[in-house]
Design a protein around this motif. Structure first.
Motif, PDB file in Angstrom:
ATOM      1  N   ASP A  90      -7.537  -1.553  -6.914  1.00  0.00           N
ATOM      2  CA  ASP A  90      -6.318  -1.420  -7.703  1.00  0.00           C
ATOM      3  C   ASP A  90      -5.211  -0.673  -6.971  1.00  0.00           C
ATOM      4  OD1 ASP A  90      -7.616   0.984  -7.672  1.00  0.00           O
ATOM      5  OD2 ASP A  90      -7.403   1.389  -9.814  1.00  0.00           O
ATOM      6  N   ALA A  91      -5.354  -0.459  -5.668  1.00  0.00           N
ATOM      7  CA  ALA A  91      -4.319   0.251  -4.915  1.00  0.00           C
ATOM      8  C   ALA A  91      -3.238  -0.719  -4.455  1.00  0.00           C
ATOM      9  CB  ALA A  91      -4.921   0.954  -3.703  1.00  0.00           C
ATOM     10  N   THR A  92      -2.017  -0.221  -4.342  1.00  0.00           N
ATOM     11  CA  THR A  92      -0.958  -0.944  -3.644  1.00  0.00           C
ATOM     12  C   THR A  92      -1.051  -0.565  -2.170  1.00  0.00           C
ATOM     13  OG1 THR A  92       0.445  -0.818  -5.593  1.00  0.00           O
ATOM     14  CG2 THR A  92       1.521  -1.347  -3.519  1.00  0.00           C
ATOM     15  N   THR A  93      -1.045  -1.556  -1.284  1.00  0.00           N
ATOM     16  CA  THR A  93      -1.341  -1.313   0.125  1.00  0.00           C
ATOM     17  C   THR A  93      -0.197  -1.804   1.007  1.00  0.00           C
ATOM     18  OG1 THR A  93      -3.679  -1.664  -0.384  1.00  0.00           O
ATOM     19  CG2 THR A  93      -3.065  -1.629   1.927  1.00  0.00           C
ATOM     20  N   PHE A  94       0.476  -0.869   1.684  1.00  0.00           N
ATOM     21  CA  PHE A  94       1.556  -1.206   2.598  1.00  0.00           C
ATOM     22  C   PHE A  94       1.132  -0.880   4.028  1.00  0.00           C
ATOM     23  CE2 PHE A  94       3.730   0.002  -1.373  1.00  0.00           C
ATOM     24  CZ  PHE A  94       4.424  -1.172  -1.626  1.00  0.00           C
ATOM     25  N   VAL A  95       1.636  -1.657   4.980  1.00  0.00           N
ATOM     26  CA  VAL A  95       1.391  -1.389   6.394  1.00  0.00           C
ATOM     27  C   VAL A  95       2.715  -0.979   7.029  1.00  0.00           C
ATOM     28  CG1 VAL A  95       0.555  -2.303   8.589  1.00  0.00           C
ATOM     29  CG2 VAL A  95      -0.499  -3.045   6.449  1.00  0.00           C
ATOM     30  N   ARG A  96       2.657   0.098   7.839  1.00  0.00           N
ATOM     31  CA  ARG A  96       3.846   0.621   8.513  1.00  0.00           C
ATOM     32  C   ARG A  96       3.549   0.805   9.993  1.00  0.00           C
ATOM     33  NH1 ARG A  96       7.499   2.515   4.789  1.00  0.00           N
ATOM     34  NH2 ARG A  96       6.736   2.676   2.640  1.00  0.00           N
TER      35      ARG A  96
ATOM     36  N   LEU B  25      -1.863   3.782   0.978  1.00  0.00           N
ATOM     37  CA  LEU B  25      -2.573   3.450  -0.259  1.00  0.00           C
ATOM     38  C   LEU B  25      -1.985   4.272  -1.393  1.00  0.00           C
ATOM     39  CD1 LEU B  25      -6.222   3.648   1.135  1.00  0.00           C
ATOM     40  CD2 LEU B  25      -4.772   1.630   0.999  1.00  0.00           C
ATOM     41  N   SER B  26      -1.702   3.634  -2.533  1.00  0.00           N
ATOM     42  CA  SER B  26      -1.007   4.325  -3.617  1.00  0.00           C
ATOM     43  C   SER B  26      -1.764   4.405  -4.924  1.00  0.00           C
ATOM     44  CB  SER B  26       0.359   3.662  -3.862  1.00  0.00           C
ATOM     45  OG  SER B  26       1.191   3.850  -2.763  1.00  0.00           O
ATOM     46  N   PRO B  27      -3.017   4.837  -4.922  1.00  0.00           N
ATOM     47  CA  PRO B  27      -3.583   5.365  -6.169  1.00  0.00           C
ATOM     48  C   PRO B  27      -3.289   6.859  -6.204  1.00  0.00           C
ATOM     49  CG  PRO B  27      -5.317   5.067  -4.540  1.00  0.00           C
ATOM     50  CD  PRO B  27      -3.998   4.740  -3.863  1.00  0.00           C
ATOM     51  N   SER B  28      -4.133   7.653  -6.842  1.00  0.00           N
ATOM     52  CA  SER B  28      -3.950   9.105  -6.849  1.00  0.00           C
ATOM     53  C   SER B  28      -5.270   9.759  -6.450  1.00  0.00           C
ATOM     54  CB  SER B  28      -3.534   9.593  -8.243  1.00  0.00           C
ATOM     55  OG  SER B  28      -3.351  10.981  -8.252  1.00  0.00           O
ATOM     56  N   PRO B  29      -5.289  10.549  -5.351  1.00  0.00           N
ATOM     57  CA  PRO B  29      -4.165  10.975  -4.526  1.00  0.00           C
ATOM     58  C   PRO B  29      -3.692   9.882  -3.570  1.00  0.00           C
ATOM     59  CG  PRO B  29      -6.210  11.835  -3.642  1.00  0.00           C
ATOM     60  CD  PRO B  29      -6.574  11.162  -4.918  1.00  0.00           C
ATOM     61  N   LYS B  30      -2.413   9.944  -3.224  1.00  0.00           N
ATOM     62  CA  LYS B  30      -1.837   8.998  -2.278  1.00  0.00           C
ATOM     63  C   LYS B  30      -2.457   9.240  -0.908  1.00  0.00           C
ATOM     64  CE  LYS B  30       2.705   7.177  -0.936  1.00  0.00           C
ATOM     65  NZ  LYS B  30       2.793   6.072  -1.878  1.00  0.00           N
ATOM     66  N   ALA B  31      -2.778   8.165  -0.182  1.00  0.00           N
ATOM     67  CA  ALA B  31      -3.447   8.311   1.108  1.00  0.00           C
ATOM     68  C   ALA B  31      -2.764   7.451   2.165  1.00  0.00           C
ATOM     69  CB  ALA B  31      -4.922   7.935   0.991  1.00  0.00           C
ATOM     70  N   TYR B  32      -2.925   7.886   3.420  1.00  0.00           N
ATOM     71  CA  TYR B  32      -2.449   7.140   4.572  1.00  0.00           C
ATOM     72  C   TYR B  32      -3.597   7.029   5.565  1.00  0.00           C
ATOM     73  CZ  TYR B  32       2.165   8.242   2.695  1.00  0.00           C
ATOM     74  OH  TYR B  32       3.250   8.372   1.860  1.00  0.00           O
ATOM     75  N   VAL B  33      -3.883   5.797   5.997  1.00  0.00           N
ATOM     76  CA  VAL B  33      -4.874   5.566   7.037  1.00  0.00           C
ATOM     77  C   VAL B  33      -4.115   5.387   8.344  1.00  0.00           C
ATOM     78  CG1 VAL B  33      -6.741   4.094   7.841  1.00  0.00           C
ATOM     79  CG2 VAL B  33      -6.413   4.453   5.378  1.00  0.00           C
ATOM     80  N   LEU B  34      -4.291   6.319   9.270  1.00  0.00           N
ATOM     81  CA  LEU B  34      -3.651   6.246  10.578  1.00  0.00           C
ATOM     82  C   LEU B  34      -4.595   5.531  11.537  1.00  0.00           C
ATOM     83  CD1 LEU B  34      -1.680   6.912  12.850  1.00  0.00           C
ATOM     84  CD2 LEU B  34      -2.598   9.250  12.884  1.00  0.00           C
TER      85      LEU B  34
END
Length: 688
Positions: free
Chosen positions: A72-78, A104-113
């Motif tokens: 259920d996360a919204t997933t953006f690539v940057r 990733l935008s559930p809670s907590p917000k996360a970033y995969v580097l």
């Protein structure tokens, strides 16, 4: 490498489960958590949050060949600089070797580097197309995962004795919840809830809190009144608050700006400077994480003495020097409508409500004199004026500290699951409610929520309803003792746990009804509306309909109450439900400039999902200029014909034409529009 069972801090923690194949991310402040999956067992190692271009509270690293993402996360690539490349969908994307961030935008917000690697990514919606959301790396890759708590609760509590200088020290830590000191803090998700404040014998600041180092100092006379007035600015600028003979803003660049000057009160100066900073920060940030087109940017940027993106990397002080050069008249038409202006008393006991007020970036004024009015001066547009410790004027709000506690952790119901109870009203109330719900487009394909109408409840029926409904109107007698029911009085002390978000009562003129509403909020309600005397059934129904359509209590009462005197109690900015897709309530405000020509002002509301500093993109064809700041009132350059006004009404918008609200299907016809236009033009002398 050594397995670490729990890595993180008092905001965010990481741990493994299922023999190391599951990574759990936990928001330590709000209690939310979710998991990521790995194709093999992983060993967590702490990582520096400084590795990320985005603000994170804590981070870990580990090696994996595949990472399973939340469905259920919204997933953006940057890319490596944080520039947006796209959103993962059911179509598999391939990314050549490089450095990327997956947001990733559930809670907590996360970033995969993902540093220096190639991978593919897919994210079907809710498991559609027979595939699981995942990142697949071309070889075992060491990745970094950082997470940021939404920080919806205080991380710690500061204890303050009855000493204004001690409170000044406490206020210097208000900005400790802000995640980064760039203009990105104009996004509400970057700000976080300030630390709580409580009264005690001596000053104590918990070690977990760090005083911001922004190079900004606010000097102010050491009185409770002036300290409260500068609190919002101290929070947003991360300022060190110190005693001073005059109220002034001091920058480590050697620049000083007086905050109280002839013709302008301290409250006015703080309100204007806070609005200036939020608006201009929101323009400068187009050079940062999100660069999508902005209506306010196109309107304001040509009139600025600087190019906004060039200020992005500058310090808070350097930005302020540039911001203060802009005439406020250039900015004021584009400042969003503030949610709340709180009017506090100049005493320590009101310090406890300052942090929850600042969580929504409320303005803070102070009552002075026998009439308990705020410091005189011109107030910028605000949705709610909330008074501490007194009966508010008609149309305004009584501030109740318990309301903030009641809201924490309480999830909003989706529209179809809402329950609305009407007691002591006629069928006209329910009919009006149904008409508004059917007219306003808020996802009614999910069905009409449960609604009940009874003439006069028993004490047990009312008590149960107060524990189960989202909205409840009680049209019977309300006394100092409690609700007058069919089988006697239900005392305030016997209400039990009130779970109703908004309660509406016909409580009589003046303070008696307000006192009753305070009791309801202190028992668990988020807010209440008190009508002075009898209230028309039509008004009750419309009020409930707008609440069902995700309007806040304050805006719903404004649209529904017409000339019925009323007062609000608790958090009047609260909505009882939310709209699908994170949209905000909209009102189309038309002013007739000819018998067949009408000027449109598009108005939106700041909500719990879209707080001050957020943006939205209207789906309507008439909307101009890309994304808008929420809470804005945008005058559209195009005029509409009378037939076009009727068409928009039939599309599900709330329409206000020449000051009159038309909430229900069939009420706004071509004849009605033309008649309203003729009347408005006659009143203003524009028609001869």
């Amino acid at each position: 490498m050594t397995d670490v069972d729990d890595v993180g801090n008092s905001l965010v923690a990481f741990s493994t489960a299922d023999a190391g194949t599951t990574l759990r991310l936990r928001d330590e402040v709000g209690g939310h958590e979710y998991t990521l999956g790995s194709s093999e067992a992983v060993s967590l190692e702490p990582a520096s949050p400084d590795r990320f271009v985005f603000p994170v509270d804590a981070a870990v690293s580990f090696t994996t060949s595949e990472l399973v993402l939340p469905t259920d996360a919204t997933t953006f690539v940057r890319d490596e600089q944080g520039e947006h490349l796209g959103q993962l969908t059911d179509e598999r994307w391939s990314f050549e070797r490089g450095t990327y961030y997956v947001e990733l935008s559930p809670s907590p917000k996360a970033y995969v580097l993902v540093p220096d690697a190639s991978f593919t990514g897919v994210h079907p919606t809710f498991g559609e197309f027979g595939s699981t959301p995942r990142l697949e790396f071309d070889e075992p890759t060491r990745i970094f995962v950082g997470a940021r708590s939404p920080h919806e609760r205080p991380q710690a509590t500061i204890t303050v004795p009855d000493d204004p200088e001690a409170l000044a020290t406490a206020f210097s830590y208000l900005g400790s919840s802000i995640k980064e000191w760039s203009c990105e803090r104009s996004w509400p998700t970057i700000r976080g809830h300030p630390p709580a404040i409580e009264r005690g014998e001596e000053l104590h600041v918990p070690d977990v809190l760090e005083k911001p180092d922004t190079g900004v100092t606010i000097a102010v006379p050491p009185t409770y009144a002036d300290l409260y007035r500068v609190a919002p600015l101290a929070f947003y600028l991360g300022a060190d608050v110190v005693p001073g003979e005059e109220a002034e803003l001091r920058l480590d660049l050697g620049y000083t700006e007086p905050l109280r000057r002839p013709g302008r009160t301290l409250e006015e100066s703080v309100d204007r400077l806070l609005a200036r900073c939020l608006l201009l920060d929101s323009l400068v940030r187009v050079g940062g994480y999100y660069s999508f087109p902005r209506y306010e940017y196109d309107e304001v940027a040509p009139h600025l003495p600087f190019y906004p993106p060039e200020l992005y990397e500058r310090s808070v002080g350097e930005q302020l020097v540039e911001y203060l050069e802009v005439p406020f008249d250039v900015l004021e038409p584009h400042v969003p409508k503030w949610t709340t202006t709180a009017v506090l008393r100049p005493r320590l006991e009101d310090a406890a409500v300052v942090p929850p007020l600042l969580d929504s970036l409320s303005r803070v004024h102070v009552a002075t004199g026998a009439d308990a009015s705020a410091e005189p001066g011109r107030t910028l547009d605000t949705a709610v004026t909330a008074y501490a410790g007194r009966t508010p004027p008609v149309g305004e709000t009584r501030l109740v500290p318990a309301a903030f506690e009641n809201l924490r952790g309480r999830e909003q119901s989706v529209p179809a699951e809402c329950r609305f109870d009407f007691f002591g009203v006629g069928q006209a109330a329910v009919d009006a409610y149904d008409r508004v719900c059917n007219a306003v487009d808020t996802g009614h394909e999910d069905g009409v929520p449960t609604r009940r109408r009874r003439t006069r409840p028993t004490r047990e029926v009312l008590r149960r309803a107060l524990g189960a409904s989202e909205f409840l109107h009680f049209g019977g007698d309300v006394t100092d003792e409690g609700f007058v029911c069919a089988d006697g009085v239900l005392p305030w002390a016997d209400l039990g746990s009130v779970e109703t978000t908004v309660v509406s009562i016909a409580g009589g003129a003046g303070g008696d009804g307000v006192d009753a509403a305070v009791s309801l909020v202190e028992s668990g309600a988020a807010a209440a509306v008190v009508f002075d005397g009898a209230v028309p059934d039509e008004t009750v129904g419309r009020l409930a309909g707008y609440l069902r359509s995700a309007f806040s209590l304050a805006w719903a009462a404004e649209l529904a109450a017409d000339d019925t005197p009323h007062r609000l109690v608790g958090d009047a900015t609260r909505s009882v439900t939310s709209r699908s897709g994170g949209t905000t309530p909209e009102v189309l405000d038309f002013t007739s400039v000819g018998t067949d020509r009408h000027r449109l002002t598009y108005r939106t509301e700041v909500t719990e999902q879209l707080e001050l500093g957020s943006v939205l993109r209207p789906a309507a064809d008439f909307a101009e200029g890309g994304y808008y700041l929420t809470g804005g009132s945008v005058v559209q350059s195009m005029g509409l014909t009378s037939a076009e006004v009727v068409d928009l009404f039939e599309e599900g918008y709330v329409v206000r034409l020449n000051g009159t609200v038309y909430p229900s299907a069939g009420e706004l016809t071509l004849e009605t529009v033309c008649r309203s236009a003729r009347r408005a033009l006659d009143e203003t002398g524009q028609r001869t």
